[in-house]
Design a protein around this motif. Structure first.
Motif, PDB file in Angstrom:
ATOM      1  N   ILE A   2      61.965 119.190   0.207  1.00  0.00           N
ATOM      2  CA  ILE A   2      62.269 118.231  -0.855  1.00  0.00           C
ATOM      3  C   ILE A   2      62.246 118.926  -2.216  1.00  0.00           C
ATOM      4  N   ALA A   3      61.288 119.839  -2.410  1.00  0.00           N
ATOM      5  CA  ALA A   3      61.211 120.565  -3.680  1.00  0.00           C
ATOM      6  C   ALA A   3      62.477 121.385  -3.908  1.00  0.00           C
ATOM      7  N   LEU A   4      63.002 121.992  -2.859  1.00  0.00           N
ATOM      8  CA  LEU A   4      64.232 122.778  -2.970  1.00  0.00           C
ATOM      9  C   LEU A   4      65.404 121.886  -3.346  1.00  0.00           C
ATOM     10  N   LEU A   6      65.279 119.041  -4.931  1.00  0.00           N
ATOM     11  CA  LEU A   6      65.108 118.628  -6.327  1.00  0.00           C
ATOM     12  C   LEU A   6      65.517 119.736  -7.278  1.00  0.00           C
ATOM     13  N   TRP A   7      65.163 120.987  -6.933  1.00  0.00           N
ATOM     14  CA  TRP A   7      65.536 122.118  -7.770  1.00  0.00           C
ATOM     15  C   TRP A   7      67.058 122.256  -7.832  1.00  0.00           C
ATOM     16  N   GLU A  10      68.441 119.543 -10.107  1.00  0.00           N
ATOM     17  CA  GLU A  10      68.186 119.886 -11.503  1.00  0.00           C
ATOM     18  C   GLU A  10      69.101 121.007 -11.969  1.00  0.00           C
TER      19      GLU A  10
END
Length: 69
Positions: A2-4, A6-7, A10
């Motif tokens: 999920i962090a990837l 989101l990155w 962005e």
């Protein structure tokens, strides 16, 4: 994972804010998918030197926006 995602979202918002040309956007998309400068040249139907020009233009826009490349 999920962090990837989101990155990536962005990063794409940042790319949109830079006001890239259509050819610069193709360059970013090819590079983001793991392509090489040679593959960028094929996608743009241009020489590797011309593809490198677009790459440098993108880098300038990132620097002007305050991001180190």
């Amino acid at each position: 994972m999920i962090a990837l995602l989101l990155w990536i979202v962005e990063f794409m918002e940042l790319v949109k804010s830079l006001g890239l040309s259509d050819k610069e956007m193709v360059t970013v998309n090819v590079l983001m998918s793991g392509g090489t400068k040679g593959e960028v040249a094929k996608a743009l139907e241009c020489t590797p030197a011309t593809a490198n020009y677009y790459f440098k233009q993108i880098r300038k826009k990132f620097v002007l926006a305050g991001y180190a490349v």
